[in-house]
Design a protein around this motif. Sequence first.
Motif, PDB file in Angstrom:
ATOM      1  N   MET A   1     -88.372 -44.393  -8.257  1.00  0.00           N
ATOM      2  CA  MET A   1     -87.027 -44.043  -8.770  1.00  0.00           C
ATOM      3  C   MET A   1     -86.772 -44.809 -10.068  1.00  0.00           C
ATOM      4  N   ILE A   2     -86.389 -44.090 -11.120  1.00  0.00           N
ATOM      5  CA  ILE A   2     -86.116 -44.715 -12.416  1.00  0.00           C
ATOM      6  C   ILE A   2     -84.630 -45.063 -12.496  1.00  0.00           C
ATOM      7  N   GLU A   3     -84.352 -46.359 -12.761  1.00  0.00           N
ATOM      8  CA  GLU A   3     -82.955 -46.788 -12.869  1.00  0.00           C
ATOM      9  C   GLU A   3     -82.365 -46.310 -14.191  1.00  0.00           C
ATOM     10  N   SER A   4     -81.092 -45.945 -14.134  1.00  0.00           N
ATOM     11  CA  SER A   4     -80.397 -45.490 -15.340  1.00  0.00           C
ATOM     12  C   SER A   4     -80.191 -46.655 -16.303  1.00  0.00           C
ATOM     13  N   THR A   5     -80.477 -46.389 -17.593  1.00  0.00           N
ATOM     14  CA  THR A   5     -80.254 -47.424 -18.607  1.00  0.00           C
ATOM     15  C   THR A   5     -78.943 -47.192 -19.339  1.00  0.00           C
ATOM     16  N   ALA A   6     -78.216 -46.128 -18.952  1.00  0.00           N
ATOM     17  CA  ALA A   6     -76.920 -45.851 -19.575  1.00  0.00           C
ATOM     18  C   ALA A   6     -75.881 -46.823 -19.033  1.00  0.00           C
ATOM     19  N   PRO A   7     -74.974 -47.329 -19.896  1.00  0.00           N
ATOM     20  CA  PRO A   7     -73.954 -48.271 -19.418  1.00  0.00           C
ATOM     21  C   PRO A   7     -72.951 -47.583 -18.490  1.00  0.00           C
ATOM     22  N   LEU A   8     -72.406 -48.345 -17.544  1.00  0.00           N
ATOM     23  CA  LEU A   8     -71.325 -47.838 -16.694  1.00  0.00           C
ATOM     24  C   LEU A   8     -70.064 -47.678 -17.543  1.00  0.00           C
ATOM     25  N   LEU A   9     -69.742 -48.735 -18.289  1.00  0.00           N
ATOM     26  CA  LEU A   9     -68.576 -48.709 -19.189  1.00  0.00           C
ATOM     27  C   LEU A   9     -69.067 -48.847 -20.621  1.00  0.00           C
ATOM     28  N   SER A  10     -68.586 -47.989 -21.485  1.00  0.00           N
ATOM     29  CA  SER A  10     -68.944 -48.073 -22.901  1.00  0.00           C
ATOM     30  C   SER A  10     -67.673 -48.009 -23.745  1.00  0.00           C
ATOM     31  N   VAL A  11     -67.440 -49.052 -24.533  1.00  0.00           N
ATOM     32  CA  VAL A  11     -66.287 -49.112 -25.439  1.00  0.00           C
ATOM     33  C   VAL A  11     -66.834 -49.057 -26.864  1.00  0.00           C
ATOM     34  N   ARG A  12     -66.313 -48.115 -27.661  1.00  0.00           N
ATOM     35  CA  ARG A  12     -66.814 -47.941 -29.025  1.00  0.00           C
ATOM     36  C   ARG A  12     -65.659 -47.879 -30.022  1.00  0.00           C
ATOM     37  N   ASP A  13     -65.716 -48.780 -31.012  1.00  0.00           N
ATOM     38  CA  ASP A  13     -64.774 -48.775 -32.153  1.00  0.00           C
ATOM     39  C   ASP A  13     -63.312 -48.678 -31.701  1.00  0.00           C
ATOM     40  N   LEU A  14     -62.963 -49.414 -30.661  1.00  0.00           N
ATOM     41  CA  LEU A  14     -61.612 -49.326 -30.084  1.00  0.00           C
ATOM     42  C   LEU A  14     -60.588 -50.052 -30.959  1.00  0.00           C
ATOM     43  N   THR A  15     -59.534 -49.342 -31.329  1.00  0.00           N
ATOM     44  CA  THR A  15     -58.415 -49.962 -32.043  1.00  0.00           C
ATOM     45  C   THR A  15     -57.150 -49.763 -31.225  1.00  0.00           C
ATOM     46  N   VAL A  16     -56.326 -50.808 -31.190  1.00  0.00           N
ATOM     47  CA  VAL A  16     -55.050 -50.776 -30.457  1.00  0.00           C
ATOM     48  C   VAL A  16     -53.974 -51.332 -31.372  1.00  0.00           C
ATOM     49  N   ALA A  17     -52.789 -50.700 -31.341  1.00  0.00           N
ATOM     50  CA  ALA A  17     -51.675 -51.151 -32.184  1.00  0.00           C
ATOM     51  C   ALA A  17     -50.398 -51.207 -31.360  1.00  0.00           C
ATOM     52  N   PHE A  18     -49.477 -52.057 -31.822  1.00  0.00           N
ATOM     53  CA  PHE A  18     -48.140 -52.156 -31.227  1.00  0.00           C
ATOM     54  C   PHE A  18     -47.113 -51.805 -32.295  1.00  0.00           C
ATOM     55  N   ASP A  19     -46.094 -51.042 -31.900  1.00  0.00           N
ATOM     56  CA  ASP A  19     -44.988 -50.737 -32.811  1.00  0.00           C
ATOM     57  C   ASP A  19     -43.988 -51.876 -32.779  1.00  0.00           C
ATOM     58  N   THR A  20     -43.661 -52.447 -33.942  1.00  0.00           N
ATOM     59  CA  THR A  20     -42.701 -53.539 -34.033  1.00  0.00           C
ATOM     60  C   THR A  20     -41.580 -53.140 -34.984  1.00  0.00           C
ATOM     61  N   GLN A  21     -40.575 -53.997 -35.085  1.00  0.00           N
ATOM     62  CA  GLN A  21     -39.458 -53.740 -36.009  1.00  0.00           C
ATOM     63  C   GLN A  21     -39.933 -53.694 -37.447  1.00  0.00           C
ATOM     64  N   ASN A  22     -41.051 -54.377 -37.725  1.00  0.00           N
ATOM     65  CA  ASN A  22     -41.579 -54.425 -39.088  1.00  0.00           C
ATOM     66  C   ASN A  22     -42.709 -53.429 -39.314  1.00  0.00           C
ATOM     67  N   GLY A  23     -42.823 -52.446 -38.399  1.00  0.00           N
ATOM     68  CA  GLY A  23     -43.867 -51.439 -38.544  1.00  0.00           C
ATOM     69  C   GLY A  23     -44.944 -51.590 -37.492  1.00  0.00           C
ATOM     70  N   THR A  24     -46.025 -50.869 -37.675  1.00  0.00           N
ATOM     71  CA  THR A  24     -47.132 -50.887 -36.705  1.00  0.00           C
ATOM     72  C   THR A  24     -48.059 -52.060 -37.000  1.00  0.00           C
ATOM     73  N   ARG A  25     -48.402 -52.795 -35.910  1.00  0.00           N
ATOM     74  CA  ARG A  25     -49.301 -53.963 -36.063  1.00  0.00           C
ATOM     75  C   ARG A  25     -50.556 -53.734 -35.229  1.00  0.00           C
ATOM     76  N   GLN A  26     -51.699 -53.678 -35.904  1.00  0.00           N
ATOM     77  CA  GLN A  26     -52.968 -53.479 -35.201  1.00  0.00           C
ATOM     78  C   GLN A  26     -53.420 -54.807 -34.591  1.00  0.00           C
ATOM     79  N   VAL A  27     -53.796 -54.787 -33.294  1.00  0.00           N
ATOM     80  CA  VAL A  27     -54.191 -56.028 -32.608  1.00  0.00           C
ATOM     81  C   VAL A  27     -55.653 -56.013 -32.165  1.00  0.00           C
ATOM     82  N   LEU A  28     -56.253 -54.817 -32.041  1.00  0.00           N
ATOM     83  CA  LEU A  28     -57.696 -54.713 -31.808  1.00  0.00           C
ATOM     84  C   LEU A  28     -58.286 -53.936 -32.966  1.00  0.00           C
ATOM     85  N   HIS A  29     -59.356 -54.492 -33.557  1.00  0.00           N
ATOM     86  CA  HIS A  29     -59.872 -53.936 -34.812  1.00  0.00           C
ATOM     87  C   HIS A  29     -61.284 -53.369 -34.635  1.00  0.00           C
TER      88      HIS A  29
END
Length: 554
Positions: A1-29
């Motif tokens: 039996m050949i084990e899978s080499t594919a990842p269970l979880l894969s995160v790619r180029d993830l960006t996250v932002a929060f909306d603030t009173q002073n505009g949108t602030r990116q926190v993950l780049h």
Amino acid sequence: MIESTAPLLSVRDLTVAFDTQNGTRQVLHGISFDVMAGETVAIVGESGSGKSTAATSIIKLLAGTGRITGGSITLDGEELTHLSEREMERVRGRAIGYVPQDPMSNLNPVWSIGFQVEEAVRANGLAQGRAAVRARAIEVLQQAGLADAAKRLRQFPHQFSGGMRQRALIGIGLAADPRLLIADEPTSALDVTVQRVILDHMASLTRDRGTSMLLITHDLGLAAERAERLIVMQNGSIVESGPSKEILQNPQHPYTKRLVAAAPSVASQRIQAVVEDRGVETLEDLAAIPPTVRVAGLTKDYRIRQGGFRSEMFRAVDDVSFEIPRGKTLALVGESGSGKSTVAKMVLKLEDPTSGTIEIDGMDVSGFSRAQSFGLRRRMQPVFQDPYGSLDPLRNLENTIAEPLEIHGVGDRASRRERVRELLDQVSLPQDLATRYPSELSGGQRQRVAIARALALKPDIVVLDEAVSALDVLVQAQILKLLADLQTELGLTYLFITHDLAVVRVSSDLVCVMERGRIVEQGTVDETFANPKQEYTSRLLEAIPGASIPLGGL
């Protein structure tokens, strides 16, 4: 039996932002990483580095106005970022389990533990019918290592210890046998021995079920000991990743080097504010210095209600004796419930001892009147664990720091304001922070304010109760260095209450080890760490995460 080499979880180029009173602030780049099937990966970094944001992004539980603005998150090849809220509910719990950081905030205080576990069982479709749901809830708690699970179901979160609450959350997180468990600082508030039990249990559960784990922590020793791979985050970006031990022993990025250098470990040396070759101080050397604090035969009994009119006596502190030489630091260490904080409260005269004496410069303060105790406050001040809880959110920093001066009638308004400026300088905070409020400060800044307030009356004794346990390693290192500098500059005597023996190694001259209300071992830190005489002390030392792993980059 050949084990899978594919990842269970894969995160790619993830960006996250929060909306603030002073505009949108990116926190993950644009972060990218993988977690393979059956693998444990740790994300480390200080507060604000983005590690918890990365974790909550995966299960789409971002706080407030946070939102994913770009990139991809796949679990077993399924894209999660496009799923609706209803579709994510199918993923949460069943495919991805989650253990949040603070069990008191994440368990509802008005619902019993059983009700909350049963809700998770129902939500994940693990059982149908009242009896089956209850049976599965008991099984979940038993699997999480809680004894007498059937009885525990009726108890409320406040009736559980920190370790028990964390086990309940771990049970809920693993209830549906998820393929991935995200554990966000699952043991940050726990003693090292409880921490080890919890982590061993999580490791056995994930190993037996083949579950992958994403561990979020600021503890580098813990990360190296528990994870195959390490991801280091700073300011929302990944700055270094690779095999855990390789990164800790040979860090490449300057930020990783700083993290490793700041991590206290058993191999660390006592922080010295002024570098001097004074040799190792023995117990005889320290005994020659007059004691500022002498505690003898201290005992504290509490009456515990058993229901109805019945009660029984519980001895929290049992015949405790120690001395703190002037200008030195004594650490009281032990697990939760060992009695160390109760001793601190009695020394501060916040609790009255059942028997025994407390002497300050030869004067027995046990029988002091209220007026005498008030006068003693000018000489002896506390710094508590939680700067969130010990600072009034409605008072700005100037009023907070000046409060002891007002209470004791020291100076006029102008002189008090000048004293606040001096204190801000002493704790290395900018004077323009004086008009700010606690909510506008970081955790490290808040703890500096708490120290400044404690120094306002120019005390010569400071009692520090878990004063750095809630801080990241970089901030912790700064506060410990500050305390060492202040001790040298002002000749302060410290009583340091902590469960973190690695911190004791760099902060203290003497150590008393407490177990079940009694001191079981005491001596200099060097002697006790090099040659512990009690098995209990050895167990505490062995339980320090990463104690056996040599750190590099120093």
